[in-house]
Design an enzyme around this catalytic site. Structure first.
Site, short mmCIF file in Angstrom:
data_model
loop_
_atom_site.label_atom_id
_atom_site.label_comp_id
_atom_site.label_asym_id
_atom_site.label_seq_id
_atom_site.Cartn_x
_atom_site.Cartn_y
_atom_site.Cartn_z
N CYS A 162 0.82 -1.21 0.00
CA CYS A 162 0.00 0.00 0.00
C CYS A 162 0.86 1.27 0.00
O CYS A 162 1.97 1.27 0.52
CB CYS A 162 -0.88 0.03 1.24
N ARG A 166 5.34 -0.31 -6.11
CA ARG A 166 5.33 -1.08 -4.87
C ARG A 166 4.36 -2.27 -4.94
O ARG A 166 4.45 -3.17 -4.11
CB ARG A 166 4.89 -0.16 -3.71
N TRP A 214 -3.02 -2.72 -1.48
CA TRP A 214 -2.64 -4.12 -1.73
C TRP A 214 -3.44 -4.92 -0.73
O TRP A 214 -3.20 -4.83 0.48
CB TRP A 214 -1.13 -4.26 -1.50
N ASN A 255 -2.02 2.47 5.64
CA ASN A 255 -1.13 1.35 5.34
C ASN A 255 -0.93 0.57 6.63
O ASN A 255 -0.79 1.17 7.69
CB ASN A 255 0.26 1.85 4.88
N GLY A 256 -0.84 -0.75 6.52
CA GLY A 256 -0.62 -1.57 7.72
C GLY A 256 -1.82 -2.44 8.00
O GLY A 256 -2.72 -2.59 7.15
N GLU A 286 20.00 -17.15 -5.30
CA GLU A 286 19.53 -15.88 -5.85
C GLU A 286 19.12 -16.04 -7.32
O GLU A 286 18.14 -15.45 -7.76
CB GLU A 286 20.61 -14.80 -5.67
N LYS A 336 15.39 -15.12 -8.68
CA LYS A 336 15.12 -14.14 -9.75
C LYS A 336 14.27 -14.78 -10.83
O LYS A 336 13.30 -14.19 -11.29
CB LYS A 336 16.42 -13.64 -10.39
N GLU A 346 10.54 -15.51 -9.63
CA GLU A 346 9.64 -14.40 -9.32
C GLU A 346 9.21 -13.59 -10.53
O GLU A 346 8.13 -13.02 -10.53
CB GLU A 346 10.18 -13.50 -8.19
N HIS A 395 21.71 -36.71 -3.43
CA HIS A 395 20.98 -37.20 -2.26
C HIS A 395 19.47 -37.08 -2.42
O HIS A 395 18.73 -37.14 -1.44
CB HIS A 395 21.43 -36.44 -1.00
N LYS A 443 6.87 -4.54 -3.72
CA LYS A 443 8.26 -4.12 -3.54
C LYS A 443 8.65 -4.09 -2.07
O LYS A 443 9.72 -4.53 -1.70
CB LYS A 443 8.47 -2.75 -4.20
C1 F6R Z 1 13.49 -10.44 -4.53
C2 F6R Z 1 13.04 -9.41 -3.67
C3 F6R Z 1 12.56 -9.77 -2.29
C4 F6R Z 1 13.19 -8.81 -1.31
C5 F6R Z 1 12.64 -9.06 0.11
C6 F6R Z 1 13.29 -8.17 1.14
O1 F6R Z 1 13.92 -9.96 -5.76
O2 F6R Z 1 13.07 -8.28 -4.03
O3 F6R Z 1 12.86 -11.09 -1.96
O4 F6R Z 1 14.57 -8.97 -1.34
O5 F6R Z 1 11.26 -8.85 0.12
O6 F6R Z 1 13.11 -6.83 0.83
P1 F6R Z 1 13.98 -5.70 1.52
O7 F6R Z 1 15.38 -5.86 1.03
O8 F6R Z 1 13.36 -4.42 1.08
O9 F6R Z 1 13.90 -5.93 2.99
#
Ligand code: F6R
Length: 607
Positions: free
Chosen positions: A2, A27, A74, A98-99, A481, A485, A488, A504, A602
């Protein structure tokens, strides 16, 4: 997740709301809305399920005025719908929030018992009714908000207007960011700096438990129990241009390409050529204090956690201090043993991630010392920690983290170098690592120059339903990682394993349908990695190797992406870059919304 924007001043607030809401789109959200006090003193509200552009199309010509509040939602309580979108209204009062209000059901039942009728399924509407009921005839909006908040359990960042007091907005914060932007005889409010940079550089971050009354001519802040607080403005150094894609197709591609400059900024002024160490003023630890820590524990979520895995290995290798990383989202629920001689490091790009923030609060409550490695200056996590280091990566707009991941790994490498040189890392090794760090930006540029090759591989790989990512020891966080990537943004199934674990269990799945992306650095485990590739190929599994030498793996791989070699401890940072590019082009090939992948946000500001 949000987002909030608000404006008080002489201009028509509606275009400012629409611009601010568009800036918050990255976001992640499912609906948007605006409430404005019209020139004739009436409250006007428009809200829709869907995009901000749809809201803009829906606004009648006479939808004008000031002050105004706007929101991108959201969904948490209640499905995405026009009715559940914010602002929520009760009488002359409109609220954006928000929250999460944890005792919303209880409060709703109480209000319903008093005859209040609800127009939505949200927790926020409860707050709108509480404020409207708490408002006295004199229209003391600040007092009404204060009284309503005392009955609330949960997290909030809120902005409230009352058509009876059209000169003001009341905002408050508890666990969800609220920033005031100071203009020339006008004031802005947002939950995220990105919505403010077009209008002002002078900002004030509210603290948890703080409330502000905002009018065109200024603001006053106080605690929830009405004690005045003093705030001094800080200056944002992010440029408005950083919020555009420029010559790139997507923010994600732009941010992948910004990595050389982001790494240069992360290193800037932090490498010491005399003692071959790193200077990190924000750590707030002298050498004697730093030596007293017997362990390091890094916490973060998602990609921040994977960067933490990389950092933990660096700290253990360079400082010879036992170090590990753990998802912050799990950490506080296992009643962690907090030791006085463990240094905790919280990692977060946004500085807002609720799980990480709550873990930091739990650690500090138990007397743990926590450093923050954070990108967003002045964010909740940065402010909650005992000290820390900023990434200076600039705003990261695309939901999938790339430049912040790399900058985090670089900052953790600086911390490892600093701790190493306080412990037993020799000056020669200190110099080797410092030189390696300095070489990273150019080496990243070299990798970026091969984007077309990696894009062609991605186009081919997306024909498969999923992929394995494997790596050994230093290569394992790279594999984690890489898989993160890919899944997602391309929505392809991707699983990461330690290469040694393949035999295993997961090897049962290997075959022509499921390719393996293997991280094969030229280090002491090279031969073991090559033998694992042999096991995959013996089952007719296709292999894409990310390696330092094509020739050496060519016999055991169908394709090779060659990455320049740095120092073995720093190589994981470089080995990750092609996997970002691979995921990006896989998502483009599949036609997905690369910057706003489905179901993701985000900043994950809820549990
Ligand atoms: C993956 C991604 C998420 C964030 C996670 C933590 O590409 O962006 O996994 O890394 O939500 O977010 P922050 O770093 O903002 O705490």
């Amino acid at each position: 997740m949000c987002g909030i924007v608000a404006y008080a001043g002489p201009r028509d607030a509606v275009p400012i709301m629409l611009e601010g809401l568009a800036r918050l789109e990255y976001r992640g959200y499912d609906s948007a809305g605006i409430a404005v006090v019209g020139r004739s003193g009436d409250l006007r509200v428009r809200k829709v399920k869907g995009r901000v552009a749809r809201l803009a199309d829906d606004l009648p010509a006479r939808f004008k005025g000031s002050p105004a509040i706007g929101h991108t939602r959201w969904a948490t309580h209640g499905e995405p719908s026009d009715a559940n979108a914010h602002p929520h209204v009760s009488g002359s009062v409109a609220v954006v929030h928000n929250g999460i209000i944890e005792n919303a059901d209880e409060l709703r039942a109480k209000l319903a018992g008093d005859g209040v009728e609800f127009a939505s399924a949200t927790d926020t509407e409860v707050l709108a009714h509480l404020i409207a009921r708490a408002a006295d005839d004199a229209g003391d909006l600040e007092g009404a908000v204060r009284r309503a908040l005392t009955s609330l359990v949960g997290t909030y960042g809120i902005a409230v207007i009352d058509a009876r007091r059209p000169e003001r907005i009341v905002v408050a914060r508890n666990g969800s960011p609220v920033v005031l932007g100071i203009g020339e005889r006008e004031m802005f409010v947002a939950s995220d700096l990105s919505a403010l940079v077009r209008y002002t550089r002078q900002v004030v971050h509210l603290d948890d438990g703080e409330l502000a009354t905002v009018e065109a001519g200024g603001f006053r802040t106080s605690t929830l129990d009405a004690r005045a607080t003093a705030k001094s403005p800080s200056v944002i150094d992010w440029e408005p241009g950083q919020y555009d894609t420029g010559s790139y197709d997507h923010f994600l591609q732009k941010e992948i390409h910004e990595q050389p400059s982001a790494v240069r900024r992360a290193l800037s002024g932090r490498l010491d050529t005399r003692f071959h160490t790193a200077h990190l003023g924000g750590l707030e630890l002298d050498a004697r204090q730093a030596r007293e820590f017997r362990r390091v524990k890094i916490i973060g979520c998602g990609s921040a956690y994977y960067a933490g895995l990389m950092g933990a290995q660096l700290i253990e290798e360079l400082a010879r201090v036992p170090a590990g990383a753990e998802p912050a989202s799990e950490f506080r629920y296992r009643n962690p043993v907090v030791e006085h001689d463990t240094l905790y490091i919280a990692v977060s790009q946004s500085g807002e991630t609720y799980d990480t923030l709550a873990a930091v609060q739990e650690l500090r409550r138990k007397g743990g010392r926590v450093l923050g490695v954070v990108n967003a200056v002045g964010s909740a996590i940065a402010r909650e920690c005992d000290g820390g280091v900023y990434l200076h990566a600039g705003p990261e707009i695309s939901v999938a983290s790339t430049k912040a991941f790399t900058s985090t790994a670089v900052v953790l490498a600086l911390i490892a170098l600093h701790l190493g040189r306080i412990h037993d890392l020799s000056p020669a090794d200190g110099r080797r690592i410092a030189d390696g760090l300095r070489a990273l930006p150019e080496q990243i540029e070299e990798i970026l120059a091969h984007e077309d090759h990696i894009a062609a591989l991605a186009r081919d790989l997306v024909r498969h339903p999923g992929m394995f990512f494997i790596g050994r020891v230093r290569g394992y966080p790279v594999a984690r990682e890489g898989a993160q990537k890919l899944k997602e943004i391309s929505y392809l199934h991707a699983e990461a394993y330690q290469a040694s674990e393949l035999k295993h269990g997961p090897l049962a799945l290997v075959g022509p349908e499921l390719p393996t992306v293997a991280v094969v650095p030229d280090d002491e485990l090279f031969d073991k990695n090559v033998s694992t590739l042999g096991q995959v190929r013996a089952r007719h599994g296709r292999v894409l190797a990310v390696a330092h030498r094509a020739g050496a793996v060519a016999e055991n791989a169908d394709d090779v992406i060659v990455v320049p070699k740095n120092q073995p401890e720093l190589d994981p940072i470089l080995l990750t870059i092609p996997l970002q590019i691979l995921a990006y082009h896989a998502a483009v090939e599949l036609g997905h919304d690369v910057d706003k992948p489905r179901n993701l946000a985000k900043s994950v500001t809820v549990e």
